[in-house]
Scaffold this motif. Structure first.
Motif, PDB file in Angstrom:
ATOM      1  N   PHE A 430       0.838  -1.194   0.000  1.00  0.00           N
ATOM      2  CA  PHE A 430       0.000   0.000   0.000  1.00  0.00           C
ATOM      3  C   PHE A 430       0.875   1.246   0.000  1.00  0.00           C
ATOM      4  CE2 PHE A 430       0.412  -1.373   4.452  1.00  0.00           C
ATOM      5  CZ  PHE A 430       0.810  -0.221   5.118  1.00  0.00           C
ATOM      6  N   ALA A 431       0.320   2.315  -0.578  1.00  0.00           N
ATOM      7  CA  ALA A 431       0.976   3.616  -0.508  1.00  0.00           C
ATOM      8  C   ALA A 431       0.531   4.273   0.795  1.00  0.00           C
ATOM      9  CB  ALA A 431       0.592   4.473  -1.704  1.00  0.00           C
ATOM     10  N   LEU A 432       1.493   4.566   1.646  1.00  0.00           N
ATOM     11  CA  LEU A 432       1.225   5.122   2.962  1.00  0.00           C
ATOM     12  C   LEU A 432       1.378   6.634   2.921  1.00  0.00           C
ATOM     13  CD1 LEU A 432       0.907   4.750   6.106  1.00  0.00           C
ATOM     14  CD2 LEU A 432       3.419   4.607   6.165  1.00  0.00           C
ATOM     15  N   ILE A 433       0.439   7.342   3.545  1.00  0.00           N
ATOM     16  CA  ILE A 433       0.521   8.798   3.697  1.00  0.00           C
ATOM     17  C   ILE A 433       0.518   9.116   5.179  1.00  0.00           C
ATOM     18  CG2 ILE A 433      -0.513  11.021   3.130  1.00  0.00           C
ATOM     19  CD1 ILE A 433      -2.031   9.626   0.849  1.00  0.00           C
ATOM     20  N   LEU A 434       1.587   9.769   5.637  1.00  0.00           N
ATOM     21  CA  LEU A 434       1.701  10.196   7.030  1.00  0.00           C
ATOM     22  C   LEU A 434       1.707  11.709   7.107  1.00  0.00           C
ATOM     23  CD1 LEU A 434       4.636   7.901   8.295  1.00  0.00           C
ATOM     24  CD2 LEU A 434       2.182   7.475   8.528  1.00  0.00           C
ATOM     25  N   ASP A 435       1.186  12.241   8.199  1.00  0.00           N
ATOM     26  CA  ASP A 435       1.432  13.635   8.540  1.00  0.00           C
ATOM     27  C   ASP A 435       2.892  13.701   8.969  1.00  0.00           C
ATOM     28  OD1 ASP A 435       1.846  15.995  10.098  1.00  0.00           O
ATOM     29  OD2 ASP A 435      -0.308  16.182  10.395  1.00  0.00           O
ATOM     30  N   ALA A 436       3.724  14.394   8.209  1.00  0.00           N
ATOM     31  CA  ALA A 436       5.168  14.353   8.452  1.00  0.00           C
ATOM     32  C   ALA A 436       5.561  15.026   9.762  1.00  0.00           C
ATOM     33  CB  ALA A 436       5.917  15.007   7.289  1.00  0.00           C
ATOM     34  N   ALA A 437       4.734  15.923  10.263  1.00  0.00           N
ATOM     35  CA  ALA A 437       5.065  16.618  11.507  1.00  0.00           C
ATOM     36  C   ALA A 437       4.849  15.729  12.721  1.00  0.00           C
ATOM     37  CB  ALA A 437       4.240  17.895  11.630  1.00  0.00           C
ATOM     38  N   THR A 438       3.831  14.861  12.659  1.00  0.00           N
ATOM     39  CA  THR A 438       3.481  14.031  13.819  1.00  0.00           C
ATOM     40  C   THR A 438       3.686  12.543  13.578  1.00  0.00           C
ATOM     41  OG1 THR A 438       1.179  13.830  13.093  1.00  0.00           O
ATOM     42  CG2 THR A 438       1.742  15.728  14.487  1.00  0.00           C
ATOM     43  N   MET A 439       3.947  12.160  12.321  1.00  0.00           N
ATOM     44  CA  MET A 439       4.103  10.763  11.905  1.00  0.00           C
ATOM     45  C   MET A 439       2.845   9.948  12.179  1.00  0.00           C
ATOM     46  SD  MET A 439       7.059  10.630  10.458  1.00  0.00           S
ATOM     47  CE  MET A 439       7.635   8.924  10.393  1.00  0.00           C
ATOM     48  N   THR A 440       1.692  10.613  12.174  1.00  0.00           N
ATOM     49  CA  THR A 440       0.421   9.907  12.307  1.00  0.00           C
ATOM     50  C   THR A 440      -0.115   9.548  10.928  1.00  0.00           C
ATOM     51  OG1 THR A 440      -0.737  12.028  12.401  1.00  0.00           O
ATOM     52  CG2 THR A 440      -0.197  10.979  14.492  1.00  0.00           C
ATOM     53  N   GLU A 441      -0.779   8.415  10.885  1.00  0.00           N
ATOM     54  CA  GLU A 441      -1.242   7.883   9.599  1.00  0.00           C
ATOM     55  C   GLU A 441      -2.474   8.645   9.106  1.00  0.00           C
ATOM     56  OE1 GLU A 441      -2.649   3.500   8.031  1.00  0.00           O
ATOM     57  OE2 GLU A 441      -0.942   3.644   9.433  1.00  0.00           O
ATOM     58  N   GLN A 442      -2.415   9.054   7.823  1.00  0.00           N
ATOM     59  CA  GLN A 442      -3.527   9.753   7.192  1.00  0.00           C
ATOM     60  C   GLN A 442      -4.331   8.818   6.289  1.00  0.00           C
ATOM     61  OE1 GLN A 442      -3.832  13.439   7.922  1.00  0.00           O
ATOM     62  NE2 GLN A 442      -2.670  12.319   9.486  1.00  0.00           N
ATOM     63  N   ALA A 443      -3.627   7.982   5.516  1.00  0.00           N
ATOM     64  CA  ALA A 443      -4.341   7.102   4.581  1.00  0.00           C
ATOM     65  C   ALA A 443      -3.432   5.986   4.088  1.00  0.00           C
ATOM     66  CB  ALA A 443      -4.872   7.910   3.390  1.00  0.00           C
ATOM     67  N   ARG A 444      -4.087   4.924   3.630  1.00  0.00           N
ATOM     68  CA  ARG A 444      -3.426   3.833   2.914  1.00  0.00           C
ATOM     69  C   ARG A 444      -4.188   3.628   1.602  1.00  0.00           C
ATOM     70  NH1 ARG A 444      -2.058  -1.074   7.221  1.00  0.00           N
ATOM     71  NH2 ARG A 444      -1.101   0.241   8.846  1.00  0.00           N
ATOM     72  N   ALA A 445      -3.457   3.662   0.495  1.00  0.00           N
ATOM     73  CA  ALA A 445      -4.036   3.341  -0.810  1.00  0.00           C
ATOM     74  C   ALA A 445      -3.534   1.944  -1.183  1.00  0.00           C
ATOM     75  CB  ALA A 445      -3.617   4.370  -1.860  1.00  0.00           C
ATOM     76  N   TRP A 446      -4.448   0.969  -1.187  1.00  0.00           N
ATOM     77  CA  TRP A 446      -4.064  -0.434  -1.312  1.00  0.00           C
ATOM     78  C   TRP A 446      -3.847  -0.832  -2.767  1.00  0.00           C
ATOM     79  CZ3 TRP A 446      -2.791  -3.711   2.554  1.00  0.00           C
ATOM     80  CH2 TRP A 446      -3.089  -3.292   3.855  1.00  0.00           C
ATOM     81  N   LEU A 447      -2.645  -1.349  -3.058  1.00  0.00           N
ATOM     82  CA  LEU A 447      -2.335  -1.845  -4.393  1.00  0.00           C
ATOM     83  C   LEU A 447      -2.920  -3.245  -4.567  1.00  0.00           C
ATOM     84  CD1 LEU A 447      -0.327   0.512  -3.901  1.00  0.00           C
ATOM     85  CD2 LEU A 447       1.300  -0.715  -5.353  1.00  0.00           C
ATOM     86  N   PRO A 448      -3.114  -3.703  -5.809  1.00  0.00           N
ATOM     87  CA  PRO A 448      -3.722  -5.020  -6.026  1.00  0.00           C
ATOM     88  C   PRO A 448      -2.752  -6.185  -5.863  1.00  0.00           C
ATOM     89  CG  PRO A 448      -3.291  -3.964  -8.127  1.00  0.00           C
ATOM     90  CD  PRO A 448      -2.943  -2.948  -7.060  1.00  0.00           C
ATOM     91  N   CYS A 449      -1.485  -5.889  -5.523  1.00  0.00           N
ATOM     92  CA  CYS A 449      -0.486  -6.963  -5.465  1.00  0.00           C
ATOM     93  C   CYS A 449       0.562  -6.616  -4.416  1.00  0.00           C
ATOM     94  CB  CYS A 449       0.180  -7.119  -6.837  1.00  0.00           C
ATOM     95  SG  CYS A 449       0.895  -5.567  -7.431  1.00  0.00           S
ATOM     96  N   ALA A 450       1.464  -7.551  -4.195  1.00  0.00           N
ATOM     97  CA  ALA A 450       2.607  -7.333  -3.310  1.00  0.00           C
ATOM     98  C   ALA A 450       3.802  -6.931  -4.167  1.00  0.00           C
ATOM     99  CB  ALA A 450       2.911  -8.596  -2.518  1.00  0.00           C
ATOM    100  N   LEU A 451       4.221  -5.679  -4.069  1.00  0.00           N
ATOM    101  CA  LEU A 451       5.386  -5.231  -4.830  1.00  0.00           C
ATOM    102  C   LEU A 451       6.664  -5.748  -4.171  1.00  0.00           C
ATOM    103  CD1 LEU A 451       4.612  -1.468  -5.592  1.00  0.00           C
ATOM    104  CD2 LEU A 451       4.314  -3.439  -7.102  1.00  0.00           C
ATOM    105  N   PRO A 452       7.637  -6.176  -4.962  1.00  0.00           N
ATOM    106  CA  PRO A 452       8.940  -6.503  -4.379  1.00  0.00           C
ATOM    107  C   PRO A 452       9.537  -5.259  -3.717  1.00  0.00           C
ATOM    108  CG  PRO A 452       8.772  -7.293  -6.652  1.00  0.00           C
ATOM    109  CD  PRO A 452       7.592  -6.408  -6.418  1.00  0.00           C
ATOM    110  N   PHE A 453      10.465  -5.476  -2.805  1.00  0.00           N
ATOM    111  CA  PHE A 453      11.144  -4.351  -2.166  1.00  0.00           C
ATOM    112  C   PHE A 453      11.744  -3.443  -3.238  1.00  0.00           C
ATOM    113  CE2 PHE A 453      11.845  -7.421   1.514  1.00  0.00           C
ATOM    114  CZ  PHE A 453      10.798  -6.895   2.257  1.00  0.00           C
ATOM    115  N   GLY A 454      11.664  -2.144  -3.003  1.00  0.00           N
ATOM    116  CA  GLY A 454      12.177  -1.192  -3.981  1.00  0.00           C
ATOM    117  C   GLY A 454      13.372  -0.430  -3.451  1.00  0.00           C
ATOM    118  N   LEU A 455      13.818   0.491  -4.276  1.00  0.00           N
ATOM    119  CA  LEU A 455      14.929   1.359  -3.883  1.00  0.00           C
ATOM    120  C   LEU A 455      14.398   2.777  -3.703  1.00  0.00           C
ATOM    121  CD1 LEU A 455      17.737  -0.264  -6.007  1.00  0.00           C
ATOM    122  CD2 LEU A 455      17.791   0.091  -3.543  1.00  0.00           C
ATOM    123  N   HIS A 456      14.665   3.657  -4.637  1.00  0.00           N
ATOM    124  CA  HIS A 456      14.333   5.059  -4.417  1.00  0.00           C
ATOM    125  C   HIS A 456      12.973   5.430  -4.995  1.00  0.00           C
ATOM    126  CE1 HIS A 456      18.114   6.135  -2.564  1.00  0.00           C
ATOM    127  NE2 HIS A 456      18.669   5.283  -3.416  1.00  0.00           N
TER     128      HIS A 456
END
Length: 466
Positions: A430-456
């Protein structure tokens, strides 16, 4: 590999062959209305072809993913880069040799490897994937289709390049670093103007070449940190052994710090510091006659060995984590002071880009909760006080964080932190969105698959593409 012995995160090292285009995503939470644009991420995505397995994670074939946020909601796409390296592998039904650390019956030079799976940039309205060779791939930002492989004419004598060009936001210039193995052997720094004109800033001769994954630029200087992980120049373009195996670690040599005047190209100073191995520089700036360089420093290059696919089995650790480290380069007294920053160990460190080439306080990173384990949390640290806030979730492994400022003139670190996260229990990312000031979770956008570990990863706002 025996499935019963596989580590729980092994799905992150598993090939994903499905390509998708503009798939609508289900969202839990609320996507901030001001977050409009596309998040791109690159990394290895396929590890087996024709019964053959790559020898190292960094030899996995380049796989690009995108998540777009807008008034329509969130959509995702992913696609393999159609590099000549990947096409050759499909044609031969085997993994080409000459890659980062793979052996095969089909031998060719690492120099011909355009498997640009290490980094992604957006500059002059071009989306570009980069690896550690003097070639990159231009990508259609809407479809992720490969446009063409770019081979820089001025790098025809170079055997390797840093996949991390540095961009000066004030002047609009781009700085690139390459390793040349002849006429003469050494480091070449080039500068490209905002209009696209490239010139050679300097060439620094060297009898041995350091593994130089990234470097730093300030308003006055270009700084190269050459750790004692070096290779003989001519061996780097040979097909006799994998690229990585040309390098040798010799801690007794210490590290060299090369300081270049970015106006004239003159080598201002060559200084020494303790032995360290750094993949990623974080930020650098001028402070009178001193230069401050922050980087993520390992004690040695064992992180590279920890990512090998031994006998086809996925990497099982131990995974070392670097310490954010500050070098204070004193040009007047010709010395370098080196000390860790006050934050937890972590990789893929990033700052508020508005503070590039000037002092910063806030540092974001992805790191492990326990030493030797894979990355399982995201941290926001205040490097002046040592205080940090972390986000983590059970069975979740986040990738490189991206900071997106909420406004152009807001406080440092105020905005959103994005990352692609692998949930190994749900077998989805999932694509995670955090409030960068508090590191609290705002949303998760769920992908249809498990992506392999990525880099940048990279975020491009909608207005930057128009």
């Amino acid at each position: 590999m025996n499935p019963g012995s596989a580590p729980r995160y092994s799905i992150g090292f598993t090939s994903l062959l499905d390509e998708v285009s503009s798939v609508p995503l289900s969202v839990t939470g609320i996507v901030p209305p001001g977050l409009v644009g596309t998040m791109y991420r690159i990394g290895p995505g396929r590890f087996q072809i024709g019964g053959h397995c790559v020898g190292h994670w960094l030899d996995g074939f380049a796989f690009l993913s995108s998540v777009t946020f807008g008034s329509h909601g969130a959509t995702c796409s992913n696609r393999f880069l159609a590099s000549s390296w990947y096409r050759r592998a499909l044609t031969k039904d085997a993994v080409p040799a000459g890659g980062f650390d793979s052996q095969s019956i089909h031998r060719c030079s690492h120099l011909s490897d355009d498997n640009a799976n290490m980094n992604i940039t957006h500059w002059r309205h071009e989306l570009e994937a980069l690896g550690d060779t003097p070639q990159s791939i231009l990508i259609d930002p809407a479809t992720l289709a490969t446009i063409r492989t770019r081979r820089w004419a001025h790098l025809h004598r170079c055997c390797a390049s840093s996949p991390h060009p540095v961009f000066d936001q004030l002047t609009g210039e781009r700085f690139d670093l390459s390793l040349c193995n002849r006429d003469p052997a050494g480091y070449v720094i080039t500068v490209t103007s905002p209009e696209g004109r490239t010139r050679r800033l300097c060439a620094i001769p060297s009898s041995r070449l350091g593994y130089m994954h990234s470097f730093s630029v300030t308003p006055r200087w270009v700084i190269l940190i050459e750790g004692p992980f070096t290779a003989y120049p001519r061996s780097l373009s040979s097909s006799r052994r994998p690229y990585l195996r040309n390098y040798v670690w010799d801690a007794g040599q210490g590290s060299r710090v090369l300081v270049v005047d970015r106006r004239t190209g003159a080598l201002k100073a060559t200084l020494s510091t303790r032995p360290l191995f750094a993949l990623h520089h974080i930020n650098a700036w001028d402070d009178g006659d001193q230069i401050i360089v922050d980087l993520a420093a390992y004690p040695d290059p064992s992180i590279l060995d920890s990512l090998a696919f031994d006998h086809g089995e996925v990497p099982a650790g131990d995974f070392p984590a670097p310490l954010a480290t500050r070098l204070i380069i004193d040009l007047e007294h010709k010395r370098v002071l080196c000390s860790p920053l006050r934050c937890p160990p972590g990789e893929f460190c990033t700052i508020d880009v508005r503070f590039s080439m000037r002092p910063h306080t806030i540092l974001f990173a992805a790191g492990p909760t326990r030493t030797g384990e894979p990355i399982d949390r995201l941290c926001r640290s205040d490097v002046t006080t040592g205080r940090f806030i972390a986000w983590s979730s059970d069975n979740c492994f986040p990738g490189a964080p991206i900071f997106v400022p909420a406004t152009t003139d807001g406080p440092e670190g105020e905005g959103w932190l994005l990352a692609i996260v692998l949930d190994v229990l749900a077998k989805r990312s999932f694509a995670l969105i955090l409030d960068a000031a508090t590191m609290t979770e705002q949303a998760r956008a769920w992908l249809p698959c498990a992506l392999p570990f990525g880099l940048h990863a990279l975020f491009v706002s909608e207005e930057a593409t128009t």
